[in-house]
Design an enzyme around this catalytic site. Structure first.
Site, PDB file in Angstrom:
ATOM      1  N   THR A 181      29.029  68.139  42.638  1.00 20.30           N
ATOM      2  CA  THR A 181      29.447  66.981  43.408  1.00 20.30           C
ATOM      3  C   THR A 181      30.730  67.442  44.064  1.00 20.30           C
ATOM      4  OG1 THR A 181      28.507  65.281  41.969  1.00 20.30           O
ATOM      5  CG2 THR A 181      30.454  64.642  43.179  1.00 20.30           C
ATOM      6  N   ARG A 209      16.364  58.389  42.062  1.00 18.03           N
ATOM      7  CA  ARG A 209      17.466  58.275  41.083  1.00 18.03           C
ATOM      8  C   ARG A 209      18.815  58.244  41.816  1.00 18.03           C
ATOM      9  NH1 ARG A 209      22.173  61.562  39.953  1.00 18.03           N
ATOM     10  NH2 ARG A 209      22.838  61.073  37.858  1.00 18.03           N
ATOM     11  N   VAL A 210      19.643  57.297  41.452  1.00 22.47           N
ATOM     12  CA  VAL A 210      20.978  57.187  42.037  1.00 22.47           C
ATOM     13  C   VAL A 210      22.003  57.422  40.931  1.00 22.47           C
ATOM     14  CG1 VAL A 210      22.630  55.640  43.171  1.00 22.47           C
ATOM     15  CG2 VAL A 210      20.204  55.571  43.812  1.00 22.47           C
ATOM     16  N   GLY A 211      22.981  58.267  41.210  1.00 22.24           N
ATOM     17  CA  GLY A 211      24.019  58.565  40.225  1.00 22.24           C
ATOM     18  C   GLY A 211      25.250  57.704  40.417  1.00 22.24           C
ATOM     19  N   ASP A 212      26.363  58.194  39.906  1.00 22.79           N
ATOM     20  CA  ASP A 212      27.620  57.438  39.945  1.00 22.79           C
ATOM     21  C   ASP A 212      28.371  57.579  41.264  1.00 22.79           C
ATOM     22  OD1 ASP A 212      27.876  60.209  39.159  1.00 22.79           O
ATOM     23  OD2 ASP A 212      30.024  59.817  38.985  1.00 22.79           O
ATOM     24  N   THR A 232      32.857  63.772  38.646  1.00 20.70           N
ATOM     25  CA  THR A 232      31.706  64.685  38.652  1.00 20.70           C
ATOM     26  C   THR A 232      31.196  64.808  37.229  1.00 20.70           C
ATOM     27  OG1 THR A 232      30.988  66.984  38.881  1.00 20.70           O
ATOM     28  CG2 THR A 232      33.366  66.628  38.621  1.00 20.70           C
ATOM     29  N   GLY A 233      29.883  64.868  37.089  1.00 20.16           N
ATOM     30  CA  GLY A 233      29.296  64.963  35.749  1.00 20.16           C
ATOM     31  C   GLY A 233      28.090  64.044  35.690  1.00 20.16           C
ATOM     32  N   GLY A 235      26.021  61.327  35.950  1.00 16.00           N
ATOM     33  CA  GLY A 235      26.317  60.050  36.591  1.00 16.00           C
ATOM     34  C   GLY A 235      25.991  58.837  35.757  1.00 16.00           C
TER      35      GLY A 235
HETATM   36  N1  ASP Z   1      27.825  62.896  39.279  1.00 16.21           N
HETATM   37  C1  ASP Z   1      26.694  63.451  39.962  1.00 16.21           C
HETATM   38  C2  ASP Z   1      25.509  62.580  39.730  1.00 16.21           C
HETATM   39  O1  ASP Z   1      25.276  62.183  38.611  1.00 16.21           O
HETATM   40  C3  ASP Z   1      26.342  64.835  39.595  1.00 16.21           C
HETATM   41  C4  ASP Z   1      27.428  65.735  39.127  1.00 16.21           C
HETATM   42  O2  ASP Z   1      28.571  65.602  39.475  1.00 16.21           O
HETATM   43  O3  ASP Z   1      27.104  66.652  38.382  1.00 16.21           O
HETATM   44  O4  ASP Z   1      24.774  62.349  40.644  1.00 16.21           O
END
Ligand code: ASP
Length: 319
Positions: A181, A209-212, A232-233, A235
Site C-alpha cells: 500500500t 474485496r475492499v480493504g481499509d 498498511t497491513g 485491512g
Molecule cells: N491495507 C491493504 C489492504 O488491506 C493492504 C496492505 O497494506 O498490505 O487492502
C-alpha cells in the site's frame, strides 16, 4: 495586519509494510525503492513549502508512488484472484474533516486523484467499482485499460499465491506477497493536517474485496486537533479496530502522544488481533499537529520516509 501562524511543514510516507526481506533485497531493488521514496517526498514537500494545503501534498506524494511499480498501488498494483486490478484509495483533511474515496476502481490511472476530487464536496464521499470509474472519467481524470496496471512481477506473485492455495501453504506466504500500500501524512504551513492512502489490496484477494485503505477512520484519518495517518497491513484488522480513528481518540481523550498511540495500535493491538488467524502484519505513517512523525511497523520492514526543513530520511528495514 495579522499573518497566519507559520508552521514548519512535514511530510511522512510509507510504501507498504511488506518490504522484501533484507537478505533478499538486491542492491538494485534497494536503490530503486529508496529513490522512489525520495521522489515522492520531494514532490509532496515542494507543494508544502510553496504554501500548498496538506491534502494536495499527500495526494501528490501518493500519486508519485502510484506511478512506481516498486509499490502496490496504481501501476504495478497487486492482482485479485481473477487476475484483475481493483484499486482502493482515499484522502482526508483534518480541518473540516472532508474526505473522498474510491474502492474497486479498475480504470482510474491515479485512484488517489479521484479520491482528492471527491473530497471537494465529500458528498458522495465513497464511490465503488464501475461507478467510481465513470465518475472519474466525467471529472476529466486520466483513464487507462485495467491491463495497464500489470507488471510481470505482480503476475508471478499471483501465480505463487494461487499455487500456495492449492498446496495449502498460504500461511507461509512471505509478507511481500501479502502486503503493500502507499500512504502519506502531512502538516502544512497553516497547521492543517491531511492523509492519503492508495492500494491494490493483497495478491489473490477475492473479487470485490475492499480493504481499509478507502475506509475513513480505518486506513486513513486526519484531524487538526491530533494527527493524520495512513496505514498498511491486513485491512480487515484495521477496519475491525477503526485503527485510524482509534489513534486519534487515544490522543484526544487519553492525552496519549503520537508515539504512544501508534505504538499501542501497531505493536500491541494488531499483534494480538493477528494471533486469531488473519496475520497482524501492520504499519503506518503519521504526523501530529506539532510536526512529530511516527513510522511504526511490526513486520520485517516497511518502505518509509519523512521530510521537513531539517532534511530527508528514507529507510526500508531497521537501520
Ligand atoms: N491495507 C491493504 C489492504 O488491506 C493492504 C496492505 O497494506 O498490505 O487492502
Amino acid at each position: 495586519m495579522t499573518h497566519p501562524a507559520q508552521h514548519s511543514p512535514v511530510l511522512a510516507i510509507h510504501g507498504g509494510c511488506g518490504a522484501i526481506p533484507r537478505d533478499e533485497l538486491t542492491p538494485e531493488q534497494n536503490g530503486a525503492a529508496r529513490e522512489a521514496l525520495r521522489r515522492a517526498l520531494e514532490a509532496g514537500f515542494k507543494m508544502l513549502t510553496a504554501g500548498g494545503p496538506a491534502y494536495d501534498a499527500v495526494t501528490e506524494a501518493v500519486a508519485v508512488m502510484e506511478d512506481d511499480p516498486v509499490f502496490n498501488a496504481g501501476y504495478g498494483a497487486a492482482l485479485n484472484r481473477a487476475g484483475i486490478h481493483e484499486l482502493d484509495a482515499s484522502v482526508m483533511e483534518g480541518t473540516a474533516g472532508r474526505a473522498g474515496a474510491v474502492a474497486g476502481a479498475r480504470r482510474i490511472r491515479h485512484p488517489v486523484r479521484a479520491a482528492r476530487a471527491l473530497l471537494e464536496t465529500s458528498d458522495p464521499l465513497l464511490l465503488i467499482a464501475a461507478a467510481a470509474d465513470e465518475w472519474a472519467q466525467q471529472a476529466g481524470l486520466e483513464m487507462v485499460d485495467n491491463r495497464f496496471f500489470s507488471t510481470p512481477s505482480r503476475r508471478e506473485a499471483l501465480e505463487r499465491m494461487l499455487e500456495r492455495e492449492r498446496e495449502g501453504t498460504l500461511g507461509a506466504a512471505p509478507e511481500r506477497d501479502k502486503h503493500g500500500t502507499v500512504g502519506a501524512a502531512a502538516l502544512d504551513v497553516r497547521g492543517h493536517l491531511a492523509a492519503a492512502t492508495s492500494t491494490g489490496g493483497y495478491t489473490a484477494k477475492p473479487a470485490g474485496r475492499v480493504g481499509d485503505s478507502p475506509i475513513i477512520g480505518a486506513g486513513t484519518w486526519a484531524d487538526d486537533r491530533t494527527c493524520a495517518l495512513s496505514g498498511t497491513g491486513k485491512g480487515e484488522l484495521f477496519i475491525r479496530r477503526a485503527l485510524g480513528h482509534e489513534v486519534h481518540a487515544r490522543m484526544l481523550y487519553q492525552g496519549a502522544s503520537l508515539a504512544e498511540a501508534t505504538d499501542a495500535m501497531i505493536h500491541v493491538e494488531m499483534v494480538a488481533l493477528g494471533k486469531s488467524g488473519s496475520g497482524g502484519g501492520a504499519g503506518l505513517c503519521a504526523v501530529d499537529k506539532n510536526g512529530n512523525v511516527a513510522l511504526p511497523y511490526n513486520t520485517e520492514g516497511m518502505y518509509r520516509g519523512w521530510i521537513n526543513a531539517g532534511g530527508l530520511y528514507v529507510a526500508i528495514h531497521e537501520d
